[in-house]
Design a protein around this motif. Structure first.
Motif, PDB file in Angstrom:
ATOM      1  N   TRP A   9       5.259  -7.351  -3.001  1.00  0.00           N
ATOM      2  CA  TRP A   9       4.824  -6.030  -3.479  1.00  0.00           C
ATOM      3  C   TRP A   9       4.348  -6.156  -4.931  1.00  0.00           C
ATOM      4  CZ3 TRP A   9       5.694  -2.707  -7.456  1.00  0.00           C
ATOM      5  CH2 TRP A   9       5.201  -1.404  -7.306  1.00  0.00           C
ATOM      6  N   PHE A  10       5.067  -6.942  -5.708  1.00  0.00           N
ATOM      7  CA  PHE A  10       4.724  -7.114  -7.124  1.00  0.00           C
ATOM      8  C   PHE A  10       3.465  -7.964  -7.305  1.00  0.00           C
ATOM      9  CE2 PHE A  10       8.979  -5.538  -7.442  1.00  0.00           C
ATOM     10  CZ  PHE A  10       9.003  -4.815  -8.621  1.00  0.00           C
ATOM     11  N   VAL A  11       3.279  -8.926  -6.395  1.00  0.00           N
ATOM     12  CA  VAL A  11       2.049  -9.733  -6.475  1.00  0.00           C
ATOM     13  C   VAL A  11       0.849  -8.797  -6.332  1.00  0.00           C
ATOM     14  CG1 VAL A  11       0.673 -11.519  -5.311  1.00  0.00           C
ATOM     15  CG2 VAL A  11       3.146 -11.835  -5.575  1.00  0.00           C
ATOM     16  N   GLN A  12       0.933  -7.908  -5.349  1.00  0.00           N
ATOM     17  CA  GLN A  12      -0.159  -6.955  -5.126  1.00  0.00           C
ATOM     18  C   GLN A  12      -0.311  -5.998  -6.303  1.00  0.00           C
ATOM     19  OE1 GLN A  12      -0.663  -5.179  -1.251  1.00  0.00           O
ATOM     20  NE2 GLN A  12      -0.708  -3.156  -2.172  1.00  0.00           N
ATOM     21  N   GLU A  13       0.809  -5.526  -6.797  1.00  0.00           N
ATOM     22  CA  GLU A  13       0.784  -4.581  -7.917  1.00  0.00           C
ATOM     23  C   GLU A  13       0.116  -5.216  -9.142  1.00  0.00           C
ATOM     24  OE1 GLU A  13       1.488  -1.488  -7.874  1.00  0.00           O
ATOM     25  OE2 GLU A  13       1.761  -0.940  -9.982  1.00  0.00           O
ATOM     26  N   GLN A  14       0.400  -6.497  -9.379  1.00  0.00           N
ATOM     27  CA  GLN A  14      -0.183  -7.153 -10.555  1.00  0.00           C
ATOM     28  C   GLN A  14      -1.697  -7.312 -10.410  1.00  0.00           C
ATOM     29  OE1 GLN A  14       2.679  -6.549 -12.691  1.00  0.00           O
ATOM     30  NE2 GLN A  14       1.254  -7.918 -13.708  1.00  0.00           N
ATOM     31  N   ILE A  15      -2.184  -7.497  -9.168  1.00  0.00           N
ATOM     32  CA  ILE A  15      -3.649  -7.555  -8.986  1.00  0.00           C
ATOM     33  C   ILE A  15      -4.237  -6.240  -9.491  1.00  0.00           C
ATOM     34  CG2 ILE A  15      -5.544  -7.669  -7.311  1.00  0.00           C
ATOM     35  CD1 ILE A  15      -3.675  -9.279  -5.456  1.00  0.00           C
ATOM     36  N   GLU A  16      -3.599  -5.156  -9.070  1.00  0.00           N
ATOM     37  CA  GLU A  16      -4.056  -3.816  -9.473  1.00  0.00           C
ATOM     38  C   GLU A  16      -3.977  -3.628 -10.983  1.00  0.00           C
ATOM     39  OE1 GLU A  16      -2.850   0.091  -8.208  1.00  0.00           O
ATOM     40  OE2 GLU A  16      -2.095  -0.827  -6.378  1.00  0.00           O
ATOM     41  N   GLU A  17      -2.826  -4.011 -11.561  1.00  0.00           N
ATOM     42  CA  GLU A  17      -2.617  -3.737 -12.980  1.00  0.00           C
ATOM     43  C   GLU A  17      -3.585  -4.544 -13.848  1.00  0.00           C
ATOM     44  OE1 GLU A  17       1.406  -3.100 -14.235  1.00  0.00           O
ATOM     45  OE2 GLU A  17       0.940  -1.279 -13.141  1.00  0.00           O
ATOM     46  N   GLU A  18      -3.809  -5.799 -13.459  1.00  0.00           N
ATOM     47  CA  GLU A  18      -4.775  -6.596 -14.237  1.00  0.00           C
ATOM     48  C   GLU A  18      -6.167  -5.982 -14.120  1.00  0.00           C
ATOM     49  OE1 GLU A  18      -4.667 -10.767 -13.344  1.00  0.00           O
ATOM     50  OE2 GLU A  18      -2.523 -10.919 -13.723  1.00  0.00           O
ATOM     51  N   LYS A  19      -6.493  -5.513 -12.910  1.00  0.00           N
ATOM     52  CA  LYS A  19      -7.820  -4.927 -12.693  1.00  0.00           C
ATOM     53  C   LYS A  19      -7.989  -3.658 -13.538  1.00  0.00           C
ATOM     54  CE  LYS A  19     -11.553  -3.904  -9.986  1.00  0.00           C
ATOM     55  NZ  LYS A  19     -12.109  -2.784 -10.687  1.00  0.00           N
ATOM     56  N   LEU A  20      -6.952  -2.851 -13.601  1.00  0.00           N
ATOM     57  CA  LEU A  20      -7.046  -1.619 -14.400  1.00  0.00           C
ATOM     58  C   LEU A  20      -7.356  -1.934 -15.859  1.00  0.00           C
ATOM     59  CD1 LEU A  20      -4.082   0.526 -13.011  1.00  0.00           C
ATOM     60  CD2 LEU A  20      -6.501   1.111 -12.880  1.00  0.00           C
ATOM     61  N   ILE A  21      -6.688  -2.970 -16.390  1.00  0.00           N
ATOM     62  CA  ILE A  21      -6.929  -3.301 -17.809  1.00  0.00           C
ATOM     63  C   ILE A  21      -8.303  -3.955 -17.988  1.00  0.00           C
ATOM     64  CG2 ILE A  21      -5.965  -4.366 -19.896  1.00  0.00           C
ATOM     65  CD1 ILE A  21      -4.088  -2.337 -18.572  1.00  0.00           C
TER      66      ILE A  21
END
Ligand code: OFO
Length: 184
Positions: free
Chosen positions: A126-138
């Protein structure tokens, strides 16, 4: 009877992730305060919302440790680094912080894989996926600032950027959901 389903190493690395998520929340909190002090209330709002997300991440890890019969250890957190000196610096530092957190998540995945702890491996995905999102947002923040003119952005474009970020979505679409009909 021992009901702890986590190895010592897994319990330790998860506890250290609890601290890291708390520290990430403090980074967003402090950058939000910094942005507000510079008059960017939209950007501040964006950072405050992400501060809450990081605290939610912390709670997920805490619940997982407890749910597996492990012991949660709440430790001191490192204070956020000093204030950024520009929006560019602020977004770059935020991105760097997210990448560091991604590395920490990968370490959990690697350890869970080595130990064949498939429950933790599954939880960490779940966190691996979340980090893809968070890096993309920044990355999107950095792109938007670049389009606005970077360090040379006019007051008007910064005003618009601030307005936009005040209402920007908190989640980035994941590549796996893209199609030719809906590229993003
Ligand atoms: Fe917890 O996701 Fe960012 O750091």
């Amino acid at each position: 009877m021992n009901t702890n389903r986590l190895s010592k190493k897994i319990e330790d690395i998860l506890n250290s992730q609890v601290t890291k998520e708390a520290e990430a929340a403090q980074v967003y909190l402090s950058y939000g305060c910094w942005a507000d002090s510079k008059g960017y209330s939209g950007i501040a709002n964006y950072f405050f919302r992400h501060c809450k997300e990081e605290r939610n991440h912390m709670m997920k890890v805490i619940q997982y440790i407890m749910g597996r019969g492990g012991e949660v250890k709440i430790t001191d957190t490192k204070g956020p680094s000093k204030n950024p000196n520009s929006l560019q610096d602020c977004f770059e530092k935020t991105f760097k912080h997210e990448v560091e957190n991604t590395t920490a998540i990968y370490e959990i995945v690697n350890l869970a894989h080595d130990e064949k702890d498939w429950a933790t491996y599954n939880f960490a995905q779940w966190f691996v996926q979340e980090q893809i999102e968070e890096e993309k947002l920044i990355m999107d923040l950095l792109d938007k600032l670049k389009i606005a003119g970077g360090d040379k952005a006019s007051d008007e474009s910064l005003f618009n950027l601030d307005e936009y970020l005040g209402q920007a979505p908190d989640h980035a679409p994941l590549p796996r959901e893209a199609s030719m009909d809906k590229p993003e």
